[in-house]
Design a protein around this motif. Structure first.
Motif, PDB file in Angstrom:
ATOM      1  N   ALA A   1     -83.654   8.778 -91.214  1.00  0.00           N
ATOM      2  CA  ALA A   1     -84.282   8.573 -92.499  1.00  0.00           C
ATOM      3  C   ALA A   1     -85.186   7.339 -92.457  1.00  0.00           C
ATOM      4  O   ALA A   1     -86.266   7.344 -93.028  1.00  0.00           O
ATOM      5  N   TYR A   2     -84.723   6.281 -91.777  1.00  0.00           N
ATOM      6  CA  TYR A   2     -85.540   5.069 -91.695  1.00  0.00           C
ATOM      7  C   TYR A   2     -86.859   5.338 -90.966  1.00  0.00           C
ATOM      8  O   TYR A   2     -87.900   4.815 -91.351  1.00  0.00           O
ATOM      9  N   VAL A   3     -86.803   6.147 -89.920  1.00  0.00           N
ATOM     10  CA  VAL A   3     -88.014   6.465 -89.160  1.00  0.00           C
ATOM     11  C   VAL A   3     -88.966   7.265 -90.039  1.00  0.00           C
ATOM     12  O   VAL A   3     -90.165   7.000 -90.069  1.00  0.00           O
ATOM     13  N   ASP A   4     -88.438   8.243 -90.775  1.00  0.00           N
ATOM     14  CA  ASP A   4     -89.273   9.042 -91.673  1.00  0.00           C
ATOM     15  C   ASP A   4     -89.953   8.174 -92.727  1.00  0.00           C
ATOM     16  O   ASP A   4     -91.077   8.447 -93.135  1.00  0.00           O
ATOM     17  N   GLU A   5     -89.266   7.129 -93.155  1.00  0.00           N
ATOM     18  CA  GLU A   5     -89.815   6.206 -94.152  1.00  0.00           C
ATOM     19  C   GLU A   5     -90.655   5.101 -93.505  1.00  0.00           C
ATOM     20  O   GLU A   5     -91.143   4.208 -94.192  1.00  0.00           O
ATOM     21  N   GLU A   6     -90.789   5.146 -92.183  1.00  0.00           N
ATOM     22  CA  GLU A   6     -91.508   4.149 -91.392  1.00  0.00           C
ATOM     23  C   GLU A   6     -90.944   2.743 -91.562  1.00  0.00           C
ATOM     24  O   GLU A   6     -91.653   1.744 -91.490  1.00  0.00           O
ATOM     25  N   ASP A   7     -89.638   2.683 -91.760  1.00  0.00           N
ATOM     26  CA  ASP A   7     -88.933   1.404 -91.878  1.00  0.00           C
ATOM     27  C   ASP A   7     -88.223   1.138 -90.545  1.00  0.00           C
ATOM     28  O   ASP A   7     -87.006   1.259 -90.427  1.00  0.00           O
ATOM     29  N   LEU A   8     -89.025   0.801 -89.545  1.00  0.00           N
ATOM     30  CA  LEU A   8     -88.495   0.629 -88.194  1.00  0.00           C
ATOM     31  C   LEU A   8     -87.585  -0.573 -88.080  1.00  0.00           C
ATOM     32  O   LEU A   8     -86.639  -0.569 -87.284  1.00  0.00           O
ATOM     33  N   SER A   9     -87.833  -1.588 -88.862  1.00  0.00           N
ATOM     34  CA  SER A   9     -86.979  -2.769 -88.841  1.00  0.00           C
ATOM     35  C   SER A   9     -85.548  -2.404 -89.247  1.00  0.00           C
ATOM     36  O   SER A   9     -84.584  -2.805 -88.582  1.00  0.00           O
ATOM     37  N   SER A  10     -85.401  -1.641 -90.313  1.00  0.00           N
ATOM     38  CA  SER A  10     -84.062  -1.219 -90.750  1.00  0.00           C
ATOM     39  C   SER A  10     -83.433  -0.257 -89.753  1.00  0.00           C
ATOM     40  O   SER A  10     -82.224  -0.306 -89.516  1.00  0.00           O
ATOM     41  N   ALA A  11     -84.249   0.605 -89.156  1.00  0.00           N
ATOM     42  CA  ALA A  11     -83.734   1.542 -88.153  1.00  0.00           C
ATOM     43  C   ALA A  11     -83.196   0.775 -86.949  1.00  0.00           C
ATOM     44  O   ALA A  11     -82.107   1.074 -86.439  1.00  0.00           O
ATOM     45  N   SER A  12     -83.939  -0.224 -86.507  1.00  0.00           N
ATOM     46  CA  SER A  12     -83.500  -1.042 -85.372  1.00  0.00           C
ATOM     47  C   SER A  12     -82.224  -1.795 -85.704  1.00  0.00           C
ATOM     48  O   SER A  12     -81.299  -1.865 -84.886  1.00  0.00           O
ATOM     49  N   LYS A  13     -82.182  -2.349 -86.895  1.00  0.00           N
ATOM     50  CA  LYS A  13     -80.995  -3.093 -87.311  1.00  0.00           C
ATOM     51  C   LYS A  13     -79.778  -2.167 -87.349  1.00  0.00           C
ATOM     52  O   LYS A  13     -78.701  -2.528 -86.870  1.00  0.00           O
ATOM     53  N   TYR A  14     -79.953  -0.985 -87.898  1.00  0.00           N
ATOM     54  CA  TYR A  14     -78.862  -0.007 -87.960  1.00  0.00           C
ATOM     55  C   TYR A  14     -78.348   0.322 -86.556  1.00  0.00           C
ATOM     56  O   TYR A  14     -77.143   0.298 -86.299  1.00  0.00           O
ATOM     57  N   LEU A  15     -79.268   0.628 -85.649  1.00  0.00           N
ATOM     58  CA  LEU A  15     -78.862   0.992 -84.291  1.00  0.00           C
ATOM     59  C   LEU A  15     -78.222  -0.187 -83.562  1.00  0.00           C
ATOM     60  O   LEU A  15     -77.261  -0.004 -82.812  1.00  0.00           O
ATOM     61  N   SER A  16     -78.749  -1.368 -83.777  1.00  0.00           N
ATOM     62  CA  SER A  16     -78.206  -2.551 -83.107  1.00  0.00           C
ATOM     63  C   SER A  16     -76.790  -2.863 -83.581  1.00  0.00           C
ATOM     64  O   SER A  16     -75.945  -3.300 -82.795  1.00  0.00           O
ATOM     65  N   GLU A  17     -76.540  -2.637 -84.863  1.00  0.00           N
ATOM     66  CA  GLU A  17     -75.224  -2.940 -85.420  1.00  0.00           C
ATOM     67  C   GLU A  17     -74.228  -1.800 -85.252  1.00  0.00           C
ATOM     68  O   GLU A  17     -73.023  -1.998 -85.415  1.00  0.00           O
ATOM     69  N   MET A  18     -74.722  -0.615 -84.928  1.00  0.00           N
ATOM     70  CA  MET A  18     -73.861   0.552 -84.783  1.00  0.00           C
ATOM     71  C   MET A  18     -72.913   0.370 -83.594  1.00  0.00           C
ATOM     72  O   MET A  18     -73.335  -0.011 -82.505  1.00  0.00           O
ATOM     73  N   GLN A  19     -71.667   0.602 -83.851  1.00  0.00           N
ATOM     74  CA  GLN A  19     -70.684   0.545 -82.775  1.00  0.00           C
ATOM     75  C   GLN A  19     -70.624   1.911 -82.101  1.00  0.00           C
ATOM     76  O   GLN A  19     -70.408   2.923 -82.762  1.00  0.00           O
ATOM     77  N   ILE A  20     -70.850   1.926 -80.814  1.00  0.00           N
ATOM     78  CA  ILE A  20     -70.733   3.173 -80.062  1.00  0.00           C
ATOM     79  C   ILE A  20     -69.283   3.296 -79.641  1.00  0.00           C
ATOM     80  O   ILE A  20     -68.764   2.465 -78.908  1.00  0.00           O
ATOM     81  N   CYS A  21     -68.647   4.313 -80.156  1.00  0.00           N
ATOM     82  CA  CYS A  21     -67.223   4.524 -79.902  1.00  0.00           C
ATOM     83  C   CYS A  21     -67.051   5.244 -78.577  1.00  0.00           C
ATOM     84  O   CYS A  21     -67.568   6.338 -78.378  1.00  0.00           O
ATOM     85  N   LEU A  22     -66.318   4.621 -77.688  1.00  0.00           N
ATOM     86  CA  LEU A  22     -66.111   5.208 -76.370  1.00  0.00           C
ATOM     87  C   LEU A  22     -64.882   6.095 -76.298  1.00  0.00           C
ATOM     88  O   LEU A  22     -64.711   6.827 -75.338  1.00  0.00           O
ATOM     89  N   SER A  23     -64.026   6.049 -77.287  1.00  0.00           N
ATOM     90  CA  SER A  23     -62.818   6.869 -77.224  1.00  0.00           C
ATOM     91  C   SER A  23     -63.197   8.339 -77.291  1.00  0.00           C
ATOM     92  O   SER A  23     -64.014   8.762 -78.106  1.00  0.00           O
ATOM     93  N   GLY A  24     -62.633   9.105 -76.415  1.00  0.00           N
ATOM     94  CA  GLY A  24     -62.918  10.529 -76.372  1.00  0.00           C
ATOM     95  C   GLY A  24     -64.138  10.876 -75.527  1.00  0.00           C
ATOM     96  O   GLY A  24     -64.405  12.041 -75.284  1.00  0.00           O
ATOM     97  N   PHE A  25     -64.893   9.866 -75.084  1.00  0.00           N
ATOM     98  CA  PHE A  25     -66.044  10.135 -74.235  1.00  0.00           C
ATOM     99  C   PHE A  25     -65.607  10.203 -72.776  1.00  0.00           C
ATOM    100  O   PHE A  25     -64.627   9.597 -72.376  1.00  0.00           O
ATOM    101  N   PHE A  26     -66.371  10.931 -72.010  1.00  0.00           N
ATOM    102  CA  PHE A  26     -66.068  11.078 -70.592  1.00  0.00           C
ATOM    103  C   PHE A  26     -67.143  10.424 -69.741  1.00  0.00           C
ATOM    104  O   PHE A  26     -67.608  10.971 -68.779  1.00  0.00           O
TER     105      PHE A  26
END
Length: 104
Positions: A1-26
């Motif tokens: 949604a941030y990309v569609d709104e051209e709000d790249l700063s918020s998109a970057s912040k979201y991705l940077s703060e997102m925790q990538i959960c490794l449980s269940g990954f192989f």
């Protein structure tokens, strides 16, 4: 949604703060399958706007989340940035994987 709104700063912040959960990954290949398109959409928009510093910064965050330099070159982000940086005459050494033995 941030990309569609051209709000790249918020998109970057979201991705940077997102925790990538490794449980269940192989392994990191699964991380790439799940998250690569999200990072790529933002990085690609930065490239289109000529904001290579921002693209590089987000790519470094993504690389740290993958935490496997052998898998990093398999991401679309890596391949696109490597090609773009070469075309622009920009130093790619900060993003280059130690396992990437090929110069394009």
């Amino acid at each position: 949604a941030y990309v569609d709104e051209e709000d790249l700063s918020s998109a970057s912040k979201y991705l940077s703060e997102m925790q990538i959960c490794l449980s269940g990954f192989f392994g990191t290949s699964t991380i790439l399958k799940k998250y690569d398109s999200m990072y790529f959409s933002v990085i690609n928009e930065y490239i289109k706007k000529g904001e290579l510093d921002s693209a590089e910064s987000l790519a470094l965050t993504y690389r740290s989340k993958i935490d496997d330099d052998m898998s990093w070159p398999n991401s679309s982000c890596y391949k696109t940035l490597k090609s773009t940086f070469k075309k622009e005459g920009r130093d790619f050494s900060t993003l280059k994987s130690e396992y990437d033995y090929y110069d394009e």
